[in-house]
Motif scaffolding. Structure first.
Motif, PDB file in Angstrom:
ATOM      1  N   LYS A 129       0.829  -1.210   0.000  1.00  0.00           N
ATOM      2  CA  LYS A 129       0.000   0.000   0.000  1.00  0.00           C
ATOM      3  C   LYS A 129       0.866   1.264   0.000  1.00  0.00           C
TER       4      LYS A 129
ATOM      5  N   THR B  24      -3.148   5.159   2.818  1.00  0.00           N
ATOM      6  CA  THR B  24      -4.364   4.363   3.001  1.00  0.00           C
ATOM      7  C   THR B  24      -4.668   4.288   4.491  1.00  0.00           C
TER       8      THR B  24
ATOM      9  N   ASN C 209      -7.811  -0.268   6.704  1.00  0.00           N
ATOM     10  CA  ASN C 209      -7.589  -1.439   5.854  1.00  0.00           C
ATOM     11  C   ASN C 209      -7.851  -1.116   4.373  1.00  0.00           C
TER      12      ASN C 209
ATOM     13  N   ARG D 189      -9.744   1.001   2.998  1.00  0.00           N
ATOM     14  CA  ARG D 189     -11.068   1.463   2.559  1.00  0.00           C
ATOM     15  C   ARG D 189     -11.024   2.960   2.261  1.00  0.00           C
TER      16      ARG D 189
ATOM     17  N   SER E 294      -7.316   1.769  17.723  1.00  0.00           N
ATOM     18  CA  SER E 294      -8.100   0.524  17.794  1.00  0.00           C
ATOM     19  C   SER E 294      -8.290   0.015  19.215  1.00  0.00           C
TER      20      SER E 294
ATOM     21  N   TYR F 160      -0.449  -8.422  15.865  1.00  0.00           N
ATOM     22  CA  TYR F 160      -1.495  -8.502  14.839  1.00  0.00           C
ATOM     23  C   TYR F 160      -0.966  -9.373  13.715  1.00  0.00           C
TER      24      TYR F 160
ATOM     25  N   LYS G 265      -0.397 -10.258   9.968  1.00  0.00           N
ATOM     26  CA  LYS G 265      -0.347  -9.513   8.707  1.00  0.00           C
ATOM     27  C   LYS G 265      -1.207 -10.254   7.688  1.00  0.00           C
ATOM     28  N   ASN G 266      -2.444  -9.804   7.547  1.00  0.00           N
ATOM     29  CA  ASN G 266      -3.336 -10.419   6.568  1.00  0.00           C
ATOM     30  C   ASN G 266      -4.403  -9.394   6.190  1.00  0.00           C
ATOM     31  N   ASP G 267      -4.180  -8.753   5.027  1.00  0.00           N
ATOM     32  CA  ASP G 267      -5.075  -7.681   4.582  1.00  0.00           C
ATOM     33  C   ASP G 267      -6.513  -8.163   4.429  1.00  0.00           C
ATOM     34  N   ASP G 268      -6.685  -9.388   3.907  1.00  0.00           N
ATOM     35  CA  ASP G 268      -8.050  -9.900   3.685  1.00  0.00           C
ATOM     36  C   ASP G 268      -8.824  -9.986   4.995  1.00  0.00           C
TER      37      ASP G 268
ATOM     38  N   GLY H  53      -8.099  -8.021   7.599  1.00  0.00           N
ATOM     39  CA  GLY H  53      -7.966  -6.734   8.299  1.00  0.00           C
ATOM     40  C   GLY H  53      -6.995  -6.802   9.463  1.00  0.00           C
ATOM     41  N   ASP H  54      -5.910  -7.545   9.301  1.00  0.00           N
ATOM     42  CA  ASP H  54      -4.852  -7.653  10.328  1.00  0.00           C
ATOM     43  C   ASP H  54      -5.418  -7.876  11.737  1.00  0.00           C
TER      44      ASP H  54
END
Ligand code: UDP
Length: 239
Positions: A11, A33, A36, A38, A100, A121, A123-126, A128-129
């Motif tokens: 990103k 960005t 996540n 959006r 958060s 956290y 690391k997985n964008d799908d 949303g970490d």
């Protein structure tokens, strides 16, 4: 530095393979960005600021004994780093509540924590970490017990060093996100970036955010704030 192929585009950064297989070229992008991805935008000059700020901060923590992937600044938007295998975790260290943790736990913003709090956290964008526990990390073998120990120790060390450094610049280090990688020799070292994109930094006298929260919360003057961080770190103006 001769670059061959692009290895990865994220990103905020692009990674390129270089003529030296042990090194990567990192190009910091102007894109911003949040939430996540959006919320997206681009600000001309942002990549130059995060590249240069990150180079300064990685170099500084390096001089204080933290092993990092940073090798050298190449130009306005690019730096050379050691190639490492990234551990698929983000470590967030919090000194003051914001973001958060307030949403998740219903605690108010701006509470000073007695001791720095470390969170992991995935690391997985799908996804949303998502926040994960040390037991999740061990169950799914994202890292070993000694990796967890090493990352936590380094994260707290970086936080201690930078909290004090920023305090001297009249800046409060609220929280920061760190990533780690494994060298071919098997050592865990600090990787990725340290910049206003990945830390919360508040002006000590006004409490104003000078970081990506200006973009997240539409506070305006994002670049001006990043420039202010650069100015205080280096004592120089940035065009
Ligand atoms: N952060 C980051 N990348 C992420 C998530 C968080 O650099 O993918 C940074 C963020 O800028 C802040 C700290 O980590 O400095 C803690 O972020 P938080 O968990 O509060 O999430 P947010 O409020 O940004 O959603």
């Amino acid at each position: 530095m001769q670059v061959t192929d692009m290895l990865y585009e994220g990103k905020a950064k692009k990674l390129f393979i270089t003529e030296d297989p042990s090194m990567l070229l990192v190009e910091y992008k102007d894109s911003l960005t949040a939430f996540n991805a959006r919320k997206k935008s681009s600000l001309t000059g942002k990549g130059s600021l995060t590249n240069r700020i990150s180079a300064e901060l990685l170099e500084f923590v390096g001089t204080q004994g933290v092993p990092t992937h940073f090798v050298r600044l190449l130009d306005d938007t690019c730096q050379l780093v050691r190639r490492v295998k990234i551990i698929p975790l983000e470590l967030v260290v919090r000194n003051i509540t914001a973001g958060s943790i307030c949403r998740r736990l219903g605690v108010e913003e701006g509470m000073e924590l007695k001791d720095p709090l470390v969170e992991f956290y995935l690391k997985n964008d799908d996804l949303g970490d998502p926040l994960v526990t040390e037991d999740h990390i061990l169950s799914f073998r994202w890292a070993t017990p000694s990796d967890i120990y090493a990352m936590k120790k380094l994260a707290l060390q970086v936080n201690r060093i930078l909290k004090e450094f920023f305090a001297g610049l009249e800046i409060i280090l609220v929280d920061l996100k760190l990533e780690f990688g494994r060298t071919p020799e098997g050592n865990i070292i600090l990787a990725d970036e340290i910049s206003p994109d990945t830390c919360r930094l508040w002006d000590a006298s006004t409490g104003e955010p000078l970081d990506k929260d200006r973009f997240r919360n539409d506070l305006g003057n994002v670049l001006g704030s990043y420039r202010e961080i650069w100015r205080r770190i280096t004592g120089r103006e940035k065009k």
